[in-house]
Write an enzyme that holds these catalytic residues in place. Sequence first.
Site, short mmCIF file in Angstrom:
data_model
loop_
_atom_site.label_atom_id
_atom_site.label_comp_id
_atom_site.label_asym_id
_atom_site.label_seq_id
_atom_site.Cartn_x
_atom_site.Cartn_y
_atom_site.Cartn_z
N LYS A 82 45.06 48.64 40.03
CA LYS A 82 45.03 47.23 39.62
C LYS A 82 46.48 46.80 39.40
O LYS A 82 46.98 46.76 38.27
CB LYS A 82 44.16 47.10 38.36
CG LYS A 82 43.69 45.68 38.11
CD LYS A 82 42.56 45.68 37.10
CE LYS A 82 42.29 44.29 36.57
NZ LYS A 82 41.90 43.29 37.57
N1 PMP Z 1 37.83 43.56 42.27
C1 PMP Z 1 38.96 42.95 41.89
C2 PMP Z 1 39.97 42.59 42.92
C3 PMP Z 1 39.18 42.66 40.53
O1 PMP Z 1 40.31 42.05 40.14
C4 PMP Z 1 38.20 42.99 39.59
C5 PMP Z 1 38.40 42.67 38.14
N2 PMP Z 1 39.11 43.67 37.48
C6 PMP Z 1 37.04 43.64 40.04
C7 PMP Z 1 36.89 43.90 41.38
C8 PMP Z 1 35.97 44.07 39.08
O2 PMP Z 1 36.45 45.13 38.30
P1 PMP Z 1 35.92 45.38 36.83
O3 PMP Z 1 34.46 45.39 36.90
O4 PMP Z 1 36.48 46.69 36.47
O5 PMP Z 1 36.44 44.27 36.00
#
Ligand code: PMP
Length: 306
Positions: A156
């Site tokens: 991320k």
């Molecule tokens: N894909 C992307 C590109 C994101 O930014 C997020 C948000 N963090 C998610 C998927 C979903 O991830 P999570 O469930 O861990 O928030």
Amino acid sequence: MASYYNDKTEIFLNGSFVKAANASIDLYSQSLHYGYSVFEGIRAYKTINGITKIFKAEAHFDRLKQSALAMNMPYSWTRDELIAATYEVLKRNNFQDAYIRPVVYAPANMSFAKNEQSYIVIEAWEMQPFLGDKLLKVMTSSFERPNPRGFKIHAKAGGHYVNSILASQEAKALGYDEALLKDMNGFIAEGPGANVFIEKDDVLYTPTLGNILPGITRATVIELCNEMGIAVIEKQISSEELSTADAAFFCGTAAEIIGWQSIDDYTFPKEWNNSSSRKIQLAYSDRIVEKNSNEKKRTHREASIA
Ligand code: PMP
């Protein structure tokens, strides 16, 4: 523009709790110039017994560390110390339902060389749970997700979100609620800040890992499906499968579970309230507040926050 803090707001900054309004970062930071940072998006919810809990705190701080290591950023913090610091931020600001944003960033460095140190900030702002029943109009983006041979897409990292911003802005400029991006092979990948599931004949399908962020909400949805006896399959999903699906939804920490009305000019035929997806949405709304029944306040919020 939204206001994320006021004169009283406190954040955690490199070991101290300080006022957001007085905090600063070095404008020569490699993170600002090159998007070289990693971050998390985390939620805290007031649970049914009145106690505020950070949802999946361990998984989020583990991913923060994995993201930093994937980017060759030094990482010196323990999971427990960061979770404790986050609870302290919530307490100092008197937050119950909140969104939490830790960011690991780099020192001043205009070169591409590795740093000897990283910095960390943990910010939070109030956010109510929503689990909206307004369904989204989604468009297939003209932007693809970054190629995993060019980016560590499982991390991320700040810079990846330039792609998300472009896709989301394009969709909104064209009158849609949100974008859906494909991967470099033309399979559906994810939204700008959320993973995707489709439903067909009461089975849920979601793209395999590899070209997407491994979402913690995605993992929770799979967990809930397994608990509830709803079949769930991870596979590569084509646009054609999407545009013949019964229902679809985005899931993410900020988006929670949010159903789709349509993709491009295809409207999903299944009544959302009768779908297996809706069952998952309700189960998720219980899980985040540690509850088993399901009366819940619902209002609309956009899915476009990471
Ligand atoms: N894909 C992307 C590109 C994101 O930014 C997020 C948000 N963090 C998610 C998927 C979903 O991830 P999570 O469930 O861990 O928030």
